[in-house]
Scaffold this motif. Structure first.
Motif, mmCIF file in Angstrom:
data_model
loop_
_atom_site.group_PDB
_atom_site.id
_atom_site.type_symbol
_atom_site.label_atom_id
_atom_site.label_comp_id
_atom_site.label_asym_id
_atom_site.label_seq_id
_atom_site.Cartn_x
_atom_site.Cartn_y
_atom_site.Cartn_z
ATOM 1 N N THR A 290 9.329 6.419 -12.924
ATOM 2 C CA THR A 290 10.184 5.751 -13.719
ATOM 3 C C THR A 290 11.158 4.847 -13.300
ATOM 4 O OG1 THR A 290 12.463 7.489 -13.334
ATOM 5 C CG2 THR A 290 10.737 8.181 -14.733
ATOM 6 N N LEU A 291 11.215 3.838 -14.462
ATOM 7 C CA LEU A 291 11.991 2.479 -13.928
ATOM 8 C C LEU A 291 12.987 2.888 -13.610
ATOM 9 C CD1 LEU A 291 10.522 -0.154 -16.659
ATOM 10 C CD2 LEU A 291 10.279 0.410 -15.197
ATOM 11 N N LYS A 292 13.794 4.128 -13.909
ATOM 12 C CA LYS A 292 15.350 4.190 -13.748
ATOM 13 C C LYS A 292 15.529 4.661 -12.496
ATOM 14 C CE LYS A 292 19.457 7.389 -15.083
ATOM 15 N NZ LYS A 292 19.481 8.852 -15.726
ATOM 16 N N SER A 293 14.225 5.378 -11.648
ATOM 17 C CA SER A 293 14.221 5.625 -10.658
ATOM 18 C C SER A 293 13.920 4.642 -9.467
ATOM 19 C CB SER A 293 13.671 6.806 -10.204
ATOM 20 O OG SER A 293 13.730 7.878 -10.899
ATOM 21 N N MET A 294 13.215 3.987 -10.328
ATOM 22 C CA MET A 294 13.252 2.449 -9.429
ATOM 23 C C MET A 294 14.828 1.371 -8.998
ATOM 24 S SD MET A 294 10.187 2.226 -7.815
ATOM 25 C CE MET A 294 9.768 0.802 -7.093
ATOM 26 N N GLN A 295 15.458 1.195 -9.960
ATOM 27 C CA GLN A 295 16.322 0.884 -10.300
ATOM 28 C C GLN A 295 17.094 1.392 -9.307
ATOM 29 O OE1 GLN A 295 17.166 -2.109 -12.107
ATOM 30 N NE2 GLN A 295 19.409 -1.808 -11.109
ATOM 31 N N ALA B 61 13.989 15.706 -0.663
ATOM 32 C CA ALA B 61 12.928 16.290 -1.529
ATOM 33 C C ALA B 61 12.368 15.332 -2.491
ATOM 34 C CB ALA B 61 12.871 17.345 -1.814
ATOM 35 N N ARG B 62 13.605 14.902 -3.252
ATOM 36 C CA ARG B 62 13.425 14.059 -4.445
ATOM 37 C C ARG B 62 13.279 12.394 -3.515
ATOM 38 N NH1 ARG B 62 11.899 11.927 -7.866
ATOM 39 N NH2 ARG B 62 12.936 10.760 -9.913
ATOM 40 N N ILE B 63 13.635 12.059 -2.723
ATOM 41 C CA ILE B 63 12.779 10.338 -1.999
ATOM 42 C C ILE B 63 11.758 10.870 -2.004
ATOM 43 C CG2 ILE B 63 12.978 9.058 -0.711
ATOM 44 C CD1 ILE B 63 15.837 8.599 -2.224
ATOM 45 N N ALA B 64 11.697 12.187 -1.343
ATOM 46 C CA ALA B 64 9.265 11.434 -0.908
ATOM 47 C C ALA B 64 8.906 11.966 -2.261
ATOM 48 C CB ALA B 64 9.397 13.259 -0.172
ATOM 49 N N GLN B 65 9.492 12.840 -3.497
ATOM 50 C CA GLN B 65 8.636 12.662 -4.653
ATOM 51 C C GLN B 65 8.816 11.549 -5.658
ATOM 52 O OE1 GLN B 65 10.983 15.029 -7.634
ATOM 53 N NE2 GLN B 65 9.145 15.498 -8.705
ATOM 54 N N ALA B 66 9.643 10.615 -5.324
ATOM 55 C CA ALA B 66 9.636 9.572 -5.810
ATOM 56 C C ALA B 66 8.754 8.137 -5.091
ATOM 57 C CB ALA B 66 10.911 8.708 -6.161
ATOM 58 N N GLU B 67 9.017 8.622 -3.740
ATOM 59 C CA GLU B 67 8.054 7.247 -3.574
ATOM 60 C C GLU B 67 6.495 7.741 -3.205
ATOM 61 O OE1 GLU B 67 10.976 6.681 0.830
ATOM 62 O OE2 GLU B 67 8.897 8.119 0.696
ATOM 63 N N ARG B 68 5.659 9.369 -3.524
ATOM 64 C CA ARG B 68 4.453 9.639 -4.102
ATOM 65 C C ARG B 68 3.913 9.480 -5.602
ATOM 66 N NH1 ARG B 68 5.926 14.146 -1.929
ATOM 67 N NH2 ARG B 68 6.586 15.274 -3.591
ATOM 68 N N ALA B 69 5.279 9.700 -6.771
ATOM 69 C CA ALA B 69 5.310 8.866 -7.882
ATOM 70 C C ALA B 69 5.094 7.370 -7.827
ATOM 71 C CB ALA B 69 6.141 9.066 -8.740
ATOM 72 N N GLU B 70 5.744 6.626 -7.103
ATOM 73 C CA GLU B 70 5.782 5.506 -7.312
ATOM 74 C C GLU B 70 4.115 4.799 -6.909
ATOM 75 O OE1 GLU B 70 6.977 1.538 -5.620
ATOM 76 O OE2 GLU B 70 7.445 3.461 -4.401
ATOM 77 N N LEU B 71 3.372 5.284 -6.857
ATOM 78 C CA LEU B 71 1.833 5.686 -5.891
ATOM 79 C C LEU B 71 1.302 6.062 -6.614
ATOM 80 C CD1 LEU B 71 2.204 6.413 -1.711
ATOM 81 C CD2 LEU B 71 2.075 4.107 -2.871
ATOM 82 N N ASP B 72 1.558 7.146 -7.589
ATOM 83 C CA ASP B 72 1.002 7.915 -8.597
ATOM 84 C C ASP B 72 1.048 7.158 -10.079
ATOM 85 O OD1 ASP B 72 -0.465 9.180 -7.022
ATOM 86 O OD2 ASP B 72 1.096 11.439 -7.108
ATOM 87 N N GLY B 73 1.492 6.137 -9.750
ATOM 88 C CA GLY B 73 2.434 5.659 -10.986
ATOM 89 C C GLY B 73 2.693 6.356 -12.674
ATOM 90 N N PRO C 157 1.009 -1.459 -0.283
ATOM 91 C CA PRO C 157 0.085 0.231 -0.047
ATOM 92 C C PRO C 157 0.900 1.207 -0.057
ATOM 93 C CG PRO C 157 -0.990 -1.702 1.345
ATOM 94 C CD PRO C 157 0.180 -2.036 0.864
ATOM 95 N N GLU C 158 1.704 1.249 1.353
ATOM 96 C CA GLU C 158 2.640 2.624 0.792
ATOM 97 C C GLU C 158 3.582 2.633 -0.686
ATOM 98 O OE1 GLU C 158 4.568 3.880 4.062
ATOM 99 O OE2 GLU C 158 3.212 1.728 5.157
ATOM 100 N N GLY C 159 3.789 1.420 -1.200
ATOM 101 C CA GLY C 159 4.267 0.893 -1.978
ATOM 102 C C GLY C 159 6.549 0.798 -2.490
ATOM 103 N N TRP C 160 6.541 0.380 -3.393
ATOM 104 C CA TRP C 160 8.384 -0.423 -2.895
ATOM 105 C C TRP C 160 9.043 0.373 -1.984
ATOM 106 C CZ3 TRP C 160 8.125 -5.333 -2.471
ATOM 107 C CH2 TRP C 160 6.742 -6.089 -2.943
ATOM 108 N N ILE C 161 9.299 1.478 -2.770
ATOM 109 C CA ILE C 161 10.509 1.940 -2.370
ATOM 110 C C ILE C 161 10.012 2.713 -0.734
ATOM 111 C CG2 ILE C 161 11.440 4.786 -2.206
ATOM 112 C CD1 ILE C 161 10.834 4.930 -5.223
ATOM 113 N N ARG C 162 9.236 2.923 0.181
ATOM 114 C CA ARG C 162 8.658 3.379 0.955
ATOM 115 C C ARG C 162 8.949 2.341 1.738
ATOM 116 N NH1 ARG C 162 4.277 7.042 2.047
ATOM 117 N NH2 ARG C 162 5.994 8.039 1.497
ATOM 118 N N THR C 163 8.803 1.026 1.226
ATOM 119 C CA THR C 163 8.630 -0.337 2.079
ATOM 120 C C THR C 163 9.258 -0.734 2.013
ATOM 121 O OG1 THR C 163 6.022 -0.649 1.453
ATOM 122 C CG2 THR C 163 7.408 -2.936 2.206
#
Length: 152
Positions: free
Chosen positions: A69-74, A54-66, A27-33
């Protein structure tokens, strides 16, 4: 055991389920979990990735919103000592999916022909219809015509 330790163990259990092939987006996404399972703060992950908190918070929100990027996840996965896996997981084996489509197309084709024959008073038996469906299914699976995946 502290509440903080209990929470971290819950996150760890979620992450470990994925390791065994039970892949469901938390539910919280992979990055945060994963970050929380590791007991890593957003600031610590940011330092490891060479970005701002701030970029980490943005990536965590972006993951939940779909919108992540794959590059960010990697990059996040590597910074947390994980391997990022991108996959399509079919509900059945591929052969079963192909067989179901072939059956669907064969039934539609044979059904249309059967209706026309019945209108001309030339209906065939149900067993003969099923034989024709099976024959056409095998043919469709072998030839895979260009319209194989078109439903109409």
């Amino acid at each position: 055991m502290s509440v903080k330790q209990a929470v971290r163990e819950q996150y760890q259990a979620t992450v470990n389920l994925a390791r065994g092939g039970n892949i469901h987006i938390p539910p919280e996404g992979w990055i945060r979990t994963v970050r929380k399972a590791l007991g890593m703060s957003g600031a610590q992950l940011a330092r490891r990735m060479g970005v701002t908190r701030a970029r980490i918070a943005q990536a965590e929100r972006a993951e939940l919103d779909g919108g992540v990027t794959l590059k960010s996840m990697q990059a996040a996965a590597e910074a947390m000592g994980c391997r990022f896996v991108y996959a399509f997981v079919p509900p059945d084996d591929i052969e079963t999916i192909i067989l179901a489509q072939a059956r669907k197309k064969a039934r539609a084709t044979v059904g249309a022909a059967s209706r026309h024959m019945a209108l001309e008073d030339q209906a065939v038996s149900d067993s003969r219809t099923e034989q024709e469906i099976l024959r056409l299914m095998r043919e469709l699976m072998y030839e895979m015509p260009p319209d194989f995946w078109q439903d109409k």
